[in-house]
Design a protein around this motif. Structure first.
Motif, PDB file in Angstrom:
ATOM      1  N   ARG A  96       0.837  -1.216   0.000  1.00 18.35           N
ATOM      2  CA  ARG A  96       0.000   0.000   0.000  1.00 18.35           C
ATOM      3  C   ARG A  96       0.865   1.258   0.000  1.00 18.35           C
ATOM      4  N   ILE A  97       1.933   1.243   0.781  1.00 15.70           N
ATOM      5  CA  ILE A  97       2.841   2.403   0.830  1.00 15.70           C
ATOM      6  C   ILE A  97       3.479   2.622  -0.536  1.00 15.70           C
ATOM      7  N   LYS A  98       4.006   1.563  -1.132  1.00 14.15           N
ATOM      8  CA  LYS A  98       4.649   1.673  -2.446  1.00 14.15           C
ATOM      9  C   LYS A  98       3.656   2.141  -3.505  1.00 14.15           C
ATOM     10  N   ASN A  99       2.441   1.603  -3.483  1.00 15.17           N
ATOM     11  CA  ASN A  99       1.419   2.033  -4.447  1.00 15.17           C
ATOM     12  C   ASN A  99       1.097   3.510  -4.285  1.00 15.17           C
ATOM     13  N   PHE A 100       0.995   3.956  -3.030  1.00 17.76           N
ATOM     14  CA  PHE A 100       0.704   5.370  -2.788  1.00 17.76           C
ATOM     15  C   PHE A 100       1.802   6.249  -3.380  1.00 17.76           C
ATOM     16  N   HIS A 104       2.159   9.384  -6.278  1.00 18.61           N
ATOM     17  CA  HIS A 104       2.242  10.722  -5.676  1.00 18.61           C
ATOM     18  C   HIS A 104       3.688  11.210  -5.696  1.00 18.61           C
ATOM     19  N   LEU A 105       3.949  12.197  -6.518  1.00 15.61           N
ATOM     20  CA  LEU A 105       5.287  12.772  -6.666  1.00 15.61           C
ATOM     21  C   LEU A 105       5.484  13.895  -5.652  1.00 15.61           C
ATOM     22  N   SER A 121      -0.582  14.291  -7.395  1.00 14.92           N
ATOM     23  CA  SER A 121      -1.189  12.994  -7.703  1.00 14.92           C
ATOM     24  C   SER A 121      -1.035  12.733  -9.197  1.00 14.92           C
ATOM     25  N   MET A 122      -0.491  11.588  -9.526  1.00 17.20           N
ATOM     26  CA  MET A 122      -0.338  11.227 -10.928  1.00 17.20           C
ATOM     27  C   MET A 122      -1.669  10.787 -11.532  1.00 17.20           C
ATOM     28  N   LYS A 123      -2.665  10.550 -10.696  1.00 18.02           N
ATOM     29  CA  LYS A 123      -3.972  10.135 -11.194  1.00 18.02           C
ATOM     30  C   LYS A 123      -4.727  11.292 -11.836  1.00 18.02           C
TER      31      LYS A 123
END
Length: 159
Positions: A96-100, A104-105, A121-123
């Motif tokens: 979860r940490i890695k995915n976040f 997020h840059l 947020s890259m999203k």
């Protein structure tokens, strides 16, 4: 708009160094990891070499900050590293940490009061803010990097 933002920050006591001819040296590590980086932020880091408050407790991450730091300084991904240290042994939490952080840059780091950050947020390109102890719990501050700099310039937001 970038000129107005930089001028405002200087007028409010921020230490700012600009590139004389611009820079295009963003680490390939960053461009490989983050594939939806907003053009406005890229323009910022191609123009601004260094930007920090007078107390040196809040700073914008600029191109050179994304290079390995050997002098004991905070790394650009320091908050991610702290979170991962806390999650050692818990594979789901680590994931979860890695995915976040993969989406997020970080663009600002702060040690003013507590460890905190602003990230893009890259999203959707929004700017979020998070703080210790749960760095990955964040709130949207602005819908874009330009809206974020506008909020800073017009006094709606203080760093």
């Amino acid at each position: 708009m970038l000129h107005t933002f930089v001028k405002h920050m200087k007028e409010n006591g921020w230490q700012i160094t600009l590139y004389e001819n611009g820079s295009d040296c963003l680490s390939s590590t960053i461009t490989a990891r983050y594939t939806n980086i907003p053009e406005q932020w890229l323009e910022f880091i191609e123009t601004v070499k260094c930007m920090m408050n007078a107390e040196e407790t809040v700073w914008f991450l600029c191109a050179n900050d994304f290079e390995p730091q050997n002098d004991g300084a905070f790394q650009w991904n320091e908050w991610e590293k702290i979170s991962l240290e806390s999650a050692v042994g818990d594979k789901d939490w680590e994931k979860r940490i890695k995915n976040f952080w993969n989406s997020h840059l970080p663009i600002i780091m702060s040690v003013k009061g507590c460890y905190s950050y602003y990230a893009i947020s890259m999203k959707d390109g929004s700017v979020v803010r998070g703080a210790e102890p749960e760095f990955e719990e964040c709130e949207v501050i602005a819908p874009s990097f330009m809206a974020f700099t506008d909020k800073l310039s017009n006094g709606e937001l203080q760093l």
